[in-house]
Design a protein around this motif. Sequence first.
Motif, PDB file in Angstrom:
ATOM      1  N   VAL A  89     -44.755  11.098 -26.289  1.00 38.65           N
ATOM      2  CA  VAL A  89     -45.048  10.082 -25.284  1.00 38.65           C
ATOM      3  C   VAL A  89     -45.960  10.748 -24.261  1.00 38.65           C
ATOM      4  O   VAL A  89     -45.834  11.936 -23.983  1.00 38.65           O
ATOM      5  CB  VAL A  89     -43.747   9.606 -24.605  1.00 38.65           C
ATOM      6  N   LYS A 101     -47.648  11.950 -20.777  1.00 37.75           N
ATOM      7  CA  LYS A 101     -47.051  12.505 -19.556  1.00 37.75           C
ATOM      8  C   LYS A 101     -46.781  11.420 -18.527  1.00 37.75           C
ATOM      9  O   LYS A 101     -45.762  11.455 -17.845  1.00 37.75           O
ATOM     10  CB  LYS A 101     -47.987  13.557 -18.960  1.00 37.75           C
ATOM     11  N   GLU A 102     -47.667  10.460 -18.424  1.00 38.47           N
ATOM     12  CA  GLU A 102     -47.493   9.394 -17.444  1.00 38.47           C
ATOM     13  C   GLU A 102     -46.274   8.542 -17.786  1.00 38.47           C
ATOM     14  O   GLU A 102     -45.495   8.177 -16.897  1.00 38.47           O
ATOM     15  CB  GLU A 102     -48.743   8.511 -17.380  1.00 38.47           C
ATOM     16  N   ASP A 103     -46.097   8.243 -19.084  1.00 37.81           N
ATOM     17  CA  ASP A 103     -44.933   7.449 -19.499  1.00 37.81           C
ATOM     18  C   ASP A 103     -43.644   8.227 -19.246  1.00 37.81           C
ATOM     19  O   ASP A 103     -42.651   7.682 -18.764  1.00 37.81           O
ATOM     20  CB  ASP A 103     -45.019   7.083 -20.988  1.00 37.81           C
ATOM     21  N   ARG A 104     -43.682   9.513 -19.596  1.00 34.33           N
ATOM     22  CA  ARG A 104     -42.496  10.349 -19.405  1.00 34.33           C
ATOM     23  C   ARG A 104     -42.189  10.449 -17.903  1.00 34.33           C
ATOM     24  O   ARG A 104     -41.028  10.368 -17.487  1.00 34.33           O
ATOM     25  CB  ARG A 104     -42.727  11.728 -20.006  1.00 34.33           C
ATOM     26  N   ALA A 105     -43.181  10.625 -17.071  1.00 37.54           N
ATOM     27  CA  ALA A 105     -42.987  10.722 -15.632  1.00 37.54           C
ATOM     28  C   ALA A 105     -42.416   9.403 -15.098  1.00 37.54           C
ATOM     29  O   ALA A 105     -41.515   9.397 -14.249  1.00 37.54           O
ATOM     30  CB  ALA A 105     -44.281  11.069 -14.932  1.00 37.54           C
ATOM     31  N   LEU A 119     -34.048   6.955 -24.843  1.00 39.10           N
ATOM     32  CA  LEU A 119     -35.291   7.704 -24.650  1.00 39.10           C
ATOM     33  C   LEU A 119     -35.856   8.076 -26.014  1.00 39.10           C
ATOM     34  O   LEU A 119     -35.143   8.526 -26.902  1.00 39.10           O
ATOM     35  CB  LEU A 119     -35.018   8.966 -23.819  1.00 39.10           C
ATOM     36  N   GLN A 120     -37.098   7.854 -26.154  1.00 38.19           N
ATOM     37  CA  GLN A 120     -37.780   8.142 -27.416  1.00 38.19           C
ATOM     38  C   GLN A 120     -38.013   9.641 -27.532  1.00 38.19           C
ATOM     39  O   GLN A 120     -38.327  10.298 -26.569  1.00 38.19           O
ATOM     40  CB  GLN A 120     -39.133   7.414 -27.448  1.00 38.19           C
ATOM     41  N   HIS A 121     -37.868  10.179 -28.748  1.00 41.37           N
ATOM     42  CA  HIS A 121     -38.171  11.580 -28.994  1.00 41.37           C
ATOM     43  C   HIS A 121     -39.551  11.746 -29.606  1.00 41.37           C
ATOM     44  O   HIS A 121     -39.957  12.845 -29.936  1.00 41.37           O
ATOM     45  CB  HIS A 121     -37.106  12.209 -29.924  1.00 41.37           C
ATOM     46  N   GLN A 134     -40.638   7.238 -16.785  1.00 44.58           N
ATOM     47  CA  GLN A 134     -39.242   7.137 -17.248  1.00 44.58           C
ATOM     48  C   GLN A 134     -38.317   8.019 -16.394  1.00 44.58           C
ATOM     49  O   GLN A 134     -37.222   7.617 -16.025  1.00 44.58           O
ATOM     50  CB  GLN A 134     -39.126   7.557 -18.722  1.00 44.58           C
ATOM     51  N   LEU A 135     -38.779   9.229 -16.099  1.00 42.39           N
ATOM     52  CA  LEU A 135     -37.984  10.128 -15.274  1.00 42.39           C
ATOM     53  C   LEU A 135     -37.785   9.557 -13.870  1.00 42.39           C
ATOM     54  O   LEU A 135     -36.694   9.628 -13.304  1.00 42.39           O
ATOM     55  CB  LEU A 135     -38.637  11.507 -15.195  1.00 42.39           C
ATOM     56  N   THR A 180     -35.284   6.809 -14.113  1.00 43.58           N
ATOM     57  CA  THR A 180     -33.946   7.378 -14.304  1.00 43.58           C
ATOM     58  C   THR A 180     -33.431   7.961 -12.996  1.00 43.58           C
ATOM     59  O   THR A 180     -32.258   7.772 -12.636  1.00 43.58           O
ATOM     60  CB  THR A 180     -33.968   8.462 -15.402  1.00 43.58           C
TER      61      THR A 180
END
Length: 128
Positions: A15, A17-21, A10-12, A23-24, A27
């Motif tokens: 990023v 919100k859509e990309d993070r969502a 996971l990139q720190h 990824q979540l 996961t």
Amino acid sequence: TRLSTGGEVLQHSPVGKEDRAAQLEATLAECDQVKAELAATKAQLSETTTKLDFARKELDAMQESLDSTSEAQEVAVQHAHLVSAQLDSMTVQLEEIKEAHEDAKQAAAKAEVENVALRAQLQKAEQA
């Protein structure tokens, strides 16, 4: 962090919100899949354990049966030895009885001869 299944790091960096969502969600989906696989593995393990317990019980029953059969065979062999010893003893007794019978027959024949001789003497004495 890296997922144990070899997922991406996971990139720190910032990023969206859509990309993070996304990824979540990926996961969580992977986590749900791992949970499902774990549940299936647990079910298989439970089934295998049940089969193993059943096989152990069958093995124990077979061992008990074998032990019981072995004990019965030992008792039968001991009984056969006792019967054989009794038969040997009875055979010896029979031979002794046969010998005694033969001796008695000879004594009876001798007595009969003596009886005949005594009768002859008696008859001579009565005639004289």
